[in-house]
Design a protein around this motif. Structure first.
Motif, short mmCIF file in Angstrom:
data_model
loop_
_atom_site.label_atom_id
_atom_site.label_comp_id
_atom_site.label_asym_id
_atom_site.label_seq_id
_atom_site.Cartn_x
_atom_site.Cartn_y
_atom_site.Cartn_z
N PHE A 39 -10.50 -52.56 6.40
CA PHE A 39 -9.68 -52.50 7.60
C PHE A 39 -8.24 -52.74 7.19
O PHE A 39 -7.91 -53.75 6.55
CB PHE A 39 -10.09 -53.54 8.63
CG PHE A 39 -9.07 -53.74 9.73
CD1 PHE A 39 -8.67 -52.67 10.52
CD2 PHE A 39 -8.50 -54.99 9.95
CE1 PHE A 39 -7.72 -52.84 11.51
CE2 PHE A 39 -7.56 -55.17 10.96
CZ PHE A 39 -7.17 -54.10 11.74
N VAL A 40 -7.37 -51.81 7.57
CA VAL A 40 -5.95 -51.91 7.26
C VAL A 40 -5.17 -51.93 8.57
O VAL A 40 -5.26 -50.99 9.37
CB VAL A 40 -5.47 -50.75 6.38
CG1 VAL A 40 -3.95 -50.78 6.22
CG2 VAL A 40 -6.15 -50.80 5.02
N GLU A 41 -4.40 -53.00 8.78
CA GLU A 41 -3.54 -53.08 9.96
C GLU A 41 -2.23 -52.38 9.63
O GLU A 41 -1.70 -52.51 8.52
CB GLU A 41 -3.32 -54.53 10.36
CG GLU A 41 -2.64 -54.68 11.70
CD GLU A 41 -3.16 -55.86 12.50
OE1 GLU A 41 -2.91 -55.89 13.72
OE2 GLU A 41 -3.81 -56.72 11.91
N ALA A 42 -1.69 -51.65 10.62
CA ALA A 42 -0.48 -50.87 10.39
C ALA A 42 0.49 -51.08 11.54
O ALA A 42 0.11 -51.03 12.71
CB ALA A 42 -0.83 -49.38 10.27
N CYS A 43 1.75 -51.32 11.20
CA CYS A 43 2.76 -51.48 12.24
C CYS A 43 3.08 -50.12 12.86
O CYS A 43 2.71 -49.08 12.31
CB CYS A 43 4.02 -52.10 11.64
SG CYS A 43 5.03 -50.97 10.65
N PRO A 44 3.73 -50.09 14.02
CA PRO A 44 4.14 -48.80 14.59
C PRO A 44 5.04 -48.04 13.61
O PRO A 44 5.89 -48.62 12.94
CB PRO A 44 4.92 -49.21 15.85
CG PRO A 44 4.40 -50.56 16.21
CD PRO A 44 4.09 -51.22 14.90
N GLY A 290 -7.61 -55.02 4.05
CA GLY A 290 -6.64 -54.34 3.21
C GLY A 290 -5.24 -54.91 3.39
O GLY A 290 -5.01 -55.85 4.15
N ARG A 291 -4.30 -54.33 2.69
CA ARG A 291 -2.91 -54.76 2.74
C ARG A 291 -2.23 -54.12 3.96
O ARG A 291 -2.30 -52.91 4.15
CB ARG A 291 -2.20 -54.35 1.46
CG ARG A 291 -0.82 -54.97 1.29
CD ARG A 291 -0.15 -54.42 0.04
NE ARG A 291 -0.92 -54.71 -1.17
CZ ARG A 291 -0.61 -54.25 -2.36
NH1 ARG A 291 0.45 -53.46 -2.51
NH2 ARG A 291 -1.35 -54.57 -3.41
N ARG A 292 -1.60 -54.94 4.80
CA ARG A 292 -0.95 -54.44 6.01
C ARG A 292 0.17 -53.46 5.66
O ARG A 292 0.94 -53.67 4.70
CB ARG A 292 -0.35 -55.59 6.82
CG ARG A 292 0.29 -55.16 8.15
CD ARG A 292 0.79 -56.37 8.93
NE ARG A 292 1.24 -56.00 10.25
CZ ARG A 292 2.51 -55.67 10.56
NH1 ARG A 292 3.43 -55.67 9.60
NH2 ARG A 292 2.84 -55.34 11.79
N LEU A 293 0.25 -52.37 6.43
CA LEU A 293 1.35 -51.41 6.29
C LEU A 293 2.50 -51.90 7.17
O LEU A 293 2.46 -51.77 8.40
CB LEU A 293 0.90 -50.02 6.72
CG LEU A 293 -0.31 -49.43 5.99
CD1 LEU A 293 -0.58 -48.01 6.46
CD2 LEU A 293 -0.11 -49.46 4.48
N SER A 294 3.51 -52.48 6.56
CA SER A 294 4.61 -53.12 7.29
C SER A 294 5.89 -52.31 7.28
O SER A 294 6.87 -52.70 7.93
CB SER A 294 4.89 -54.52 6.71
OG SER A 294 3.75 -55.35 6.82
N GLY A 295 5.92 -51.22 6.55
CA GLY A 295 7.12 -50.38 6.51
C GLY A 295 7.18 -49.45 7.69
O GLY A 295 6.29 -48.61 7.87
N ASN A 296 8.20 -49.57 8.52
CA ASN A 296 8.36 -48.75 9.72
C ASN A 296 9.29 -47.58 9.42
O ASN A 296 10.50 -47.77 9.26
CB ASN A 296 8.92 -49.62 10.86
CG ASN A 296 8.90 -48.90 12.20
OD1 ASN A 296 9.17 -47.71 12.27
ND2 ASN A 296 8.61 -49.64 13.25
N ASP A 315 3.54 -61.37 12.17
CA ASP A 315 3.86 -60.20 11.35
C ASP A 315 5.22 -59.62 11.72
O ASP A 315 5.64 -59.65 12.88
CB ASP A 315 2.79 -59.12 11.51
CG ASP A 315 1.47 -59.52 10.88
OD1 ASP A 315 1.49 -60.15 9.82
OD2 ASP A 315 0.41 -59.21 11.47
N THR A 316 5.90 -59.07 10.73
CA THR A 316 7.21 -58.43 10.95
C THR A 316 7.20 -57.04 10.33
O THR A 316 6.44 -56.76 9.40
CB THR A 316 8.35 -59.26 10.35
OG1 THR A 316 8.12 -59.42 8.94
CG2 THR A 316 8.44 -60.63 11.00
N ASP A 317 8.06 -56.17 10.87
CA ASP A 317 8.17 -54.80 10.38
C ASP A 317 9.47 -54.63 9.60
O ASP A 317 10.50 -55.22 9.95
CB ASP A 317 8.17 -53.80 11.55
CG ASP A 317 6.91 -53.90 12.39
OD1 ASP A 317 5.97 -54.59 11.97
OD2 ASP A 317 6.88 -53.28 13.47
#
Length: 592
Positions: A39-44, A290-296, A315-317
């Protein structure tokens, strides 16, 4: 509603432009190449759709004998995957699958088993509303819609007043038990007639799926078949899962199918449709994290800061796309009413170098979004057949809706209303293909005739009598001699003037625009209803107090659609609180 930002003005319905990236980041590469269920969390704006499509194409854990399925709750991932696979058409062929979760259930679980057990291939509808004869009137004269009922596997029905649209709910709130019993009986009779013809809506298909998976003998066999067919199932927008979706994905995990899930749990805003955030969180805990996708790649620094403030959690973007150096602040606008601000919003866009045509007005409620956009129309609530044909035709004539769900639902509604003009009750419950065969038409010929109906006349610009004659004339030109004029009476409540009374901006609901993006967003934040003040239904209060709630998540989703400019248009009773929050969380903003 005029064309949505980035959407083409053609009946082809080109998708809204999405932020693109030239290469994949290190975090995205981890998702693309991960060797097990995850499971990978992803920012907008994190490029998750492109990442999972890249995983589908590369197949890092390839098994030549088995396929990979990519399922989504929206068409964005589906369209992206099919476009990427155009250079390698083999990826689109069996044993692979690209499509919606409903399509997956219907094709690989409900459809085959139902056909085997009944000897009849099922005809799937998105909802009962899309099927012919989806409403009825009881002895008291009160009209009911099938989608207002909870249906059981045996076809029994139970009326649920909460499923009635809020503006129409009053007559259905306090029904006598005998009235409800009569409605339940008629709904069950109607459902069973549809089922006897093999017509199923997607919610009933899921009921069957749940029963099949729970069967002690059948369930393990389904697991074996799915494991033999698919080595991996990739799920986009996992936060939109319903309880039955969660049950399916848990079943796949337990059956030994590798499941890759990507999403943003803070974008779970479909509780009213039965989404299951808690169950989804439990599901995602059953695979690796998984590693969060934090790059917006979508939004400017100020918008990322606003989104961080609205998000519940730490969490921050990081703005990393083409807008990462933009200095434009968030704009805060206090209003006593959402009407009359079109010119102010236009000027704000021009000041910041944005074409007002790229501005989208958003709100949780349709009426607030329309008010803010200056799109004031007379509401249409009539159930008269001619009015419903006109409403569907008006939607299909609005090319800006393209291939959206609203457009598809209008096409299904118009098909059903046209079918109702056949005088034979024998054709009442048959599937569309059987109907076309019985009236000696191909599906293509029927669609051609439908276009004649759609463009026969501009709905609501003339009288009901004039529009009725235009529809009958179009049916005659199409060669539909089975159409009975007696079944198309002139209604008493023909609407007039269902056109904007002022030049309006683009608008949508937050729920309708989820998964999309625009250069500029004007987010209407009205005062909450009295019952919600200070509670979980009060998004601003939850934002202020640090509480998680769906109302707060709706604001989060709305604000995160913006690329370059976010305008918060706030009821004056809430404006002071919102300003305090922005100052507290150091969100760059200016008063408008």
């Amino acid at each position: 509603m005029p064309g949505l930002p980035g959407k083409s003005n053609s009946n082809r319905g080109e998708p809204v432009r999405m932020t693109r990236q030239d290469s994949f980041t290190a975090d995205q590469q981890v998702l693309i190449n991960f060797q097990e269920g995850v499971f990978v969390e992803a920012c907008p704006g994190a490029g998750k759709t492109q990442s999972i499509v890249e995983r589908f194409v590369r197949r890092p854990v390839d098994d030549p004998r088995r396929g990979v399925a990519l399922v989504s709750f929206t068409n964005a991932a589906v369209d992206e995957a099919r476009g990427r696979c155009s250079v390698n058409q083999d990826l689109l062929k069996p044993p692979n699958y690209i499509g919606t979760i409903d399509g997956f259930i219907n094709r690989y679980i409900t459809g085959p088993i139902y056909s085997n057990r009944t000897g009849r291939p099922p005809v799937f509808k998105d909802s009962w509303e899309d099927s012919y004869h989806s409403s009825f009137t009881i002895s008291t004269g009160l009209r009911f819609e099938l989608q207002w009922f909870t249906i059981s596997v045996d076809g029994s029905a139970s009326f649920d007043s909460k499923k009635v649209a809020w503006p129409d709910r009053d007559p259905y709130k306090w029904l006598l038990p005998r009235v409800i019993e009569e409605a339940n009986t008629q709904a069950a009779d109607l459902i069973r007639q549809h089922l006897s013809r093999g017509v199923l809506d997607c919610s009933y298909s899921r009921l069957l799926m749940n029963a099949y998976l729970a069967d002690q003998e059948l369930g393990p066999r389904i697991g074996e078949l799915l494991r033999a067919r698919f080595s991996e199932v990739i799920v986009d927008e996992i936060q939109d899962c319903s309880p039955s979706d969660v049950e399916l994905f848990e079943f796949l995990v337990s059956a030994g199918v590798r499941v890759v899930m990507v999403g943003d749990l803070d974008q779970a805003i479909y509780n009213f449709r039965g989404s299951a955030l808690l169950e989804t969180q439990e599901l995602t805990a059953k695979v690796a994290a998984g590693r969060r996708l934090s790059g917006n790649f979508r939004s400017s620094p100020a918008i990322c800061s606003l989104v961080d403030s609205l998000r519940h959690g730490p969490d921050t973007d990081q703005p990393v796309g083409q807008n990462k150096d933009l200095k434009t602040p968030v704009l805060l606008m206090s209003v006593s009413s959402f009407n009359g601000h079109v010119e102010t919003l236009r000027n704000a866009c021009v000041k910041h170098g944005i074409d007002p045509a790229e501005l989208l007005c958003l709100s949780h409620a349709t009426e607030k979004a329309r008010e803010l956009a200056g799109d004031i129309r007379i509401p249409i609530k009539s159930r008269a057949r001619l009015v419903r044909i006109a409403v569907a035709a008006a939607t299909l004539r609005d090319v800006s809706k393209g291939a959206t769900r609203e457009y598809a639902r209008a096409a299904a509604s118009l098909t059903s209303r046209i079918r109702e003009l056949h005088s034979s009750t024998d054709l009442r419950y048959v599937a569309d293909n059987e109907f076309f065969e019985r009236v000696d038409l191909t599906a293509r010929e029927f669609r051609s005739g439908m276009l004649r109906v759609v463009y026969a006349a501009d709905p609501f610009t003339g009288t009901a009598e004039e529009y009725r004659e235009s529809i009958l004339g179009a049916a005659g030109l199409a060669g539909w001699d089975w159409v009975s004029p007696d079944l198309l009476p002139v209604p008493m409540d023909w609407p007039q003037g269902d056109v904007p009374i002022s030049e309006n901006l683009n608008w949508s609901t937050v729920h309708g625009y989820k998964g999309l993006e625009a250069e500029a967003i004007a987010l209407a934040i009205p005062a909450p209803p009295e019952w919600a003040v200070g509670r979980l239904g009060d998004g601003v209060a939850c934002w202020s107090d640090g509480r998680a709630s769906e109302a707060r998540r709706v604001l989060y989703v709305g604000a995160s659609r913006a690329r370059r400019l976010a305008i918060l248009v706030v009821d004056e009773s809430l404006a002071g609180n919102v300003e305090t929050i922005l100052l507290r969380d150091q969100v760059p903003f200016e008063r408008l």
